[in-house]
Design an enzyme around this catalytic site. Structure first.
Site, short mmCIF file in Angstrom:
data_model
loop_
_atom_site.label_atom_id
_atom_site.label_comp_id
_atom_site.label_asym_id
_atom_site.label_seq_id
_atom_site.Cartn_x
_atom_site.Cartn_y
_atom_site.Cartn_z
N GLY A 4 -15.31 3.43 -5.77
CA GLY A 4 -15.39 4.29 -7.48
C GLY A 4 -15.09 4.06 -8.58
O GLY A 4 -15.94 3.20 -8.67
N HIS A 21 -23.84 -0.28 -9.10
CA HIS A 21 -23.46 1.01 -7.83
C HIS A 21 -24.85 2.34 -7.65
O HIS A 21 -25.41 1.97 -6.55
CB HIS A 21 -22.14 1.38 -7.92
N ASP A 69 -20.55 -9.12 -7.00
CA ASP A 69 -18.84 -9.93 -5.85
C ASP A 69 -19.61 -11.03 -5.22
O ASP A 69 -19.60 -10.70 -4.07
CB ASP A 69 -18.42 -9.33 -5.79
#
Length: 276
Positions: free
Chosen positions: A27, A33, A146
């Site tokens: 979130g 994203h 990441d």
């Protein structure tokens, strides 16, 4: 966009909908994203995102309780970029009983982030395995921002012979080069202006290596000192092989320089892939 809060309702809602692509998130969504959601659209008929802040990957002294929860605007953003389904379970739905079985990462999860955040990749691998089992997607999309997490997930899927293809999305950056991250919101205006130094430091390491003749260890140490001299608390700057994040030999060509450092109260990570 349909929102499901339970495993049973999600599975019923996905039944018969064709190839599913999953974009797992915690979130507090940003453009990085959303770019993964757009990428997912190119790999399947049904795009499913998930929002779940996974307690297992946070150490006791980390920011689980204050991690930003922005559910309503997250739903608006996902709907605007064409997500079909959102799986938004609570903790009891994902972990209905104490999670006695956990996924222990192989060697690739034991250094860099694995050293400075003990247990982090155990928590990541465990929740990703659960999400893949729950959603059963043909494809799952993870960001290169990441980087070590991506490699850990790829290794887990490969070694467990899971039927999900892992697709990597490129890092999305602000105009000054700062990698977009949910934790950037913790930065004060002064810290935000300084935060781009991490990316620029990694870029200098890359450029020096591409120019030839530079010693990798010397470059790593110099970059770490530079961050410390500007008020950072660096954990590491490391040049590694892209494939398995082990230290490179002179013959290795596909490399990545990774860095992690704390600026004020915020820990930032970044990486740059390159070929020499």
């Amino acid at each position: 966009m349909e929102v499901f809060e339970t495993v049973a309702s999600l599975r019923a809602g996905l039944a018969g909908r064709g190839p599913v692509v999953l974009v797992p998130t915690m979130g507090n969504l940003h453009e990085g994203h959303l770019d993964l959601v757009r990428l997912a659209r190119r790999h399947g008929r049904t795009v499913a995102a998930s929002i779940f802040v996974n307690r297992l990957q946070f150490a006791p002294n980390e920011d689980f309780d204050r991690y930003p929860r922005t559910f309503a605007p997250d739903c608006e953003k996902l709907g605007a970029v064409g997500a079909d389904v959102l799986f938004a379970p609570d903790e009891r739905e994902v972990y209905p009983e104490p999670q006695g079985f956990k996924v222990e990462p192989s060697e690739i999860g034991q250094f860099l982030e694995g050293e400075f955040r003990p247990g982090f990749f155990r928590g990541v691998a465990t929740v990703v395995l659960k999400l893949l089992a729950i959603v059963q997607p043909q494809v799952a999309v993870f960001g290169k921002k990441d980087y070590q997490q991506l490699r850990v997930v790829q290794a887990m899927v490969r070694q467990f012979n899971l039927a999900t293809e892992i697709v990597a999305g490129e890092t999305i950056r602000a105009d000054d080069g700062l990698a977009l991250s949910s934790r950037n919101g913790y930065l004060s205006p002064t810290e935000r202006a300084e935060a781009v130094r991490l990316y620029r430091t990694l870029a200098r390491v890359r450029d020096r290596l591409l120019a030839g003749g530079a010693d990798v260890v010397d470059l790593e140490q110099s970059a770490t000192r530079d961050l410390a001299e500007h008020g950072w608390k660096p954990d590491y700057v490391a040049v590694r092989r892209q494939a398995d994040l082990t230290p490179p030999s002179a013959a290795d060509r596909d490399l990545v320089v990774l860095g992690a450092a704390r600026l004020g109260g915020t820990r930032l990570i970044d990486n740059i892939e390159f070929r020499r």
